[in-house]
Design a protein around this motif. Structure first.
Motif, PDB file in Angstrom:
ATOM      1  N   ALA A  92       0.858  -1.182   0.000  1.00 30.57           N
ATOM      2  CA  ALA A  92       0.000   0.000   0.000  1.00 30.57           C
ATOM      3  C   ALA A  92       0.898   1.238   0.000  1.00 30.57           C
ATOM      4  CB  ALA A  92      -0.921  -0.011   1.222  1.00 30.57           C
ATOM      5  N   GLY A  93       0.330   2.409  -0.362  1.00 23.54           N
ATOM      6  CA  GLY A  93       1.103   3.644  -0.366  1.00 23.54           C
ATOM      7  C   GLY A  93       1.419   4.116  -1.766  1.00 23.54           C
ATOM      8  N   GLU A  94       2.206   5.193  -1.830  1.00 24.34           N
ATOM      9  CA  GLU A  94       2.442   5.863  -3.101  1.00 24.34           C
ATOM     10  C   GLU A  94       3.155   4.971  -4.115  1.00 24.34           C
ATOM     11  OE1 GLU A  94       4.440   9.537  -2.538  1.00 24.34           O
ATOM     12  OE2 GLU A  94       2.824  10.452  -1.342  1.00 24.34           O
ATOM     13  N   ASP A  95       4.158   4.226  -3.680  1.00 25.45           N
ATOM     14  CA  ASP A  95       4.878   3.371  -4.622  1.00 25.45           C
ATOM     15  C   ASP A  95       3.963   2.287  -5.186  1.00 25.45           C
ATOM     16  OD1 ASP A  95       7.314   4.736  -4.372  1.00 25.45           O
ATOM     17  OD2 ASP A  95       7.844   3.574  -2.589  1.00 25.45           O
ATOM     18  N   GLY A  96       3.130   1.723  -4.331  1.00 20.35           N
ATOM     19  CA  GLY A  96       2.167   0.739  -4.805  1.00 20.35           C
ATOM     20  C   GLY A  96       1.145   1.347  -5.743  1.00 20.35           C
ATOM     21  N   ASP A  97       0.724   2.590  -5.439  1.00 17.78           N
ATOM     22  CA  ASP A  97      -0.214   3.288  -6.334  1.00 17.78           C
ATOM     23  C   ASP A  97       0.414   3.480  -7.715  1.00 17.78           C
ATOM     24  OD1 ASP A  97      -1.958   3.465  -4.219  1.00 17.78           O
ATOM     25  OD2 ASP A  97      -1.494   5.568  -3.750  1.00 17.78           O
ATOM     26  N   ARG A  98       1.684   3.825  -7.708  1.00 21.66           N
ATOM     27  CA  ARG A  98       2.385   4.041  -8.986  1.00 21.66           C
ATOM     28  C   ARG A  98       2.412   2.753  -9.814  1.00 21.66           C
ATOM     29  NH1 ARG A  98       7.904   4.125 -10.028  1.00 21.66           N
ATOM     30  NH2 ARG A  98       8.291   3.721  -7.807  1.00 21.66           N
TER      31      ARG A  98
END
Length: 528
Positions: free
Chosen positions: A312-318
């Motif tokens: 989860a988080g920004e890297d996963g969103d990317r």
């Protein structure tokens, strides 16, 4: 070559008398000629009786001739040429390039098993010489070898009309073990099956083997397939297909007066774990690789990744955004049959309707029949662990991204998974400690663990395991791919205090077959 629409029973073309079946072009849903006659119980029994008669001479075949048989099958398959590729493409919707690769894999594994037969290691010869002066008790002369089980029933797979079908890995390994084979052709590619069956029958004839070494029969799996497994002449079963089909055969085999082993490769969702260091890398490259693995061959591979764990988080969103971009331009490919495409749609609707599951991205429907748009869903770890529907295989181009908060939670989630064929870990050096903690959990759940790769693409070699705990397979101690597959169709026998004149050739002191042996615990390797 001429397609006859007939079964091949102990070298003879036999017209089935219990109805007809046709191949169907899944790209158009058009019927393909010729019609294939379905065999009766009596015709099936002729095949099993011939296999039983062939077992004794075939099981004791001298290694050079035995290996040449396997190589001749490979030569004959290649000699069919483009006709085989064209017919297989028409019956399955798989492209010519994919099928040429599959043909090479089929002939390659036949030749690999020919090498195994020549070396003789599979015979597992062990010799403990007599120690008459040993105290307090002398030791008898004890010698061991592996012997073939007997005739094997093989069921052709829908998704590999060559490499897991008539002359595929189950047949090749059974032949290499010294077992006659009866193949129940898959009704989705009957013409392809007949062409390959003719190639095997010619090899039997060319090597002057007993004709009962090979038969190919057409019939419904729920009737003829079950009768084949129940026949007392059959001593083992090789199957690749659905969990329902495999477990039905397992029940029949277990209910026999003499139960027999069923080596069934069934369902798997092949989880992929993207660890925090890996997700900070090239998201677009990782997404392209994932989407290619999900959509290749329309997702109709037993090792297709149906599950991707992402932080989860920004890297996963990317990474999730990159996956959506990579999938959007993907067109659906023709699936193997109308029934398989319909089952995919049913699985898609089941996941789409699940609570707290998002359709992250979907491609476009293909321009042919039975070519649904590939799909990737998204959810979180709590939802995944609480909904068993999300653990079920969707056979085809569909996958689920599961977002996790802590690496430590992955081991607990993995414990909830069923048995799988594979698990893959995407990791950088900074992730090694987390990977090291996860790997022992994966070892208990899967047959093959991959680091920084993808599960699709199964090498045929000596170290490959294509198997895993139930329901990935019915026999987790075995593999259906690679040279270790031969051991499914063998069993050990010990010979105590035998005179040389009564010993089988591999156990004689002279070792006339020149096989590698273990003598008094020490390896005795023959020059090659």
């Amino acid at each position: 070559m001429t397609l006859t629409g007939h079964s091949l029973i102990a070298g003879e073309a036999v017209a089935g008398t219990e109805g007809r079946a046709f191949g169907i072009n899944p790209s158009t849903n058009e019927q393909l000629e010729p019609a294939y006659g379905l065999v009766s119980t009596e015709q099936l029994r002729a095949a099993t009786a011939a296999a039983a008669d062939a077992f004794k001479p075939f099981s004791s075949l001298e290694p050079v001739r035995h290996a040449r048989f396997l190589e001749t099958i490979a030569d004959n398959i290649e000699a069919i040429g483009d006709e085989l590729i064209e017919r297989a493409s028409a019956e399955t919707g798989l492209g010519a390039e994919r099928l040429r690769g599959e043909r090479a894999r089929t002939t390659g594994q036949l030749r690999l098993f020919a090498d195994v037969v020549r070396r003789g290691d599979f015979r597992g010869v062990r010799i403990d010489p007599a120690l008459p002066d040993r105290t307090p008790l002398p030791r008898a002369d004890i010698r061991l070898r592996q012997i073939p089980l007997g005739p094997v029933a093989v069921f052709g797979a829908s998704n590999f009309p060559l490499a897991f079908s008539v002359a595929g890995g189950d047949t090749a390994s059974a032949f290499a073990a010294g077992c006659p084979v009866i193949v129940k052709a898959h009704n989705a590619h009957p013409g392809t099956s007949e062409l390959v069956g003719q190639a095997i029958s010619r090899a039997v004839r060319d090597l002057e083997l007993h004709p009962g070494v090979f038969s190919l029969v057409y019939g419904a799996g729920t009737s003829i397939g079950q009768e084949l497994v129940a026949d007392p002449a059959i001593k083992a079963v090789g199957f690749t297909g659905s969990r329902a089909g495999g477990t039905a055969l397992m029940r029949t085999a277990a209910a026999r007066p003499e139960p027999i082993p069923v080596y069934a490769e069934m369902s798997s969702i092949n989880p992929v774990y993207v660890l925090p260091g890996a997700v900070r890398g090239d998201a677009d490259a990782l997404a392209r690789q994932y989407v290619a693995s999900v959509t290749g061959s329309s997702g109709q591979l037993c090792t297709s990744p149906g599950l991707l764990f992402v932080p989860a988080g920004e890297d996963g969103d990317r990474l999730a955004d990159a996956v959506a971009r990579a999938l959007t331009g993907q067109a659906g490919q023709t699936m193997l049959t109308e029934g398989i495409a319909s089952a995919w749609q049913q699985g898609f609707r089941s996941v789409e309707s699940a609570a707290e599951v998002e359709l992250l991205a979907r491609g476009q429907a293909g321009t042919t029949a039975n070519a649904p748009a590939p799909a990737i869903f998204s959810s979180n770890l709590d939802v995944f662990t609480g909904n068993r529907v999300l653990h079920e295989e969707i056979f085809g181009a569909a996958s689920l991204i599961v977002r996790y908060k802590n690496v430590e939670d992955l081991a607990e989630a993995t414990d909830l998974l069923e048995g799988q064929l594979t698990a893959s870990v995407q990791a950088t050096e900074e992730d090694y400690a987390s990977a090291a903690a996860l790997i022992p959990v994966l070892e208990r759940k899967v047959g093959r663990i991959i680091i920084n790769g993808w599960p699709t693409g199964v090498e045929v070699g000596h170290a490959m395991v294509h198997g895993g705990p139930y329901p990935a397979t019915s026999a987790p101690s075995t593999t259906s791919v690679g040279t270790l597959a031969i051991h499914r169709f063998l069993r050990p026998v010990s010979y105590q205090n035998f005179p040389q004149e009564l010993l089988p050739a591999p156990l004689q002191d002279a070792n006339p077959w020149q096989v590698n042996r273990l003598v008094d615990g020490e390896a005795e390797i023959q020059p090659r």
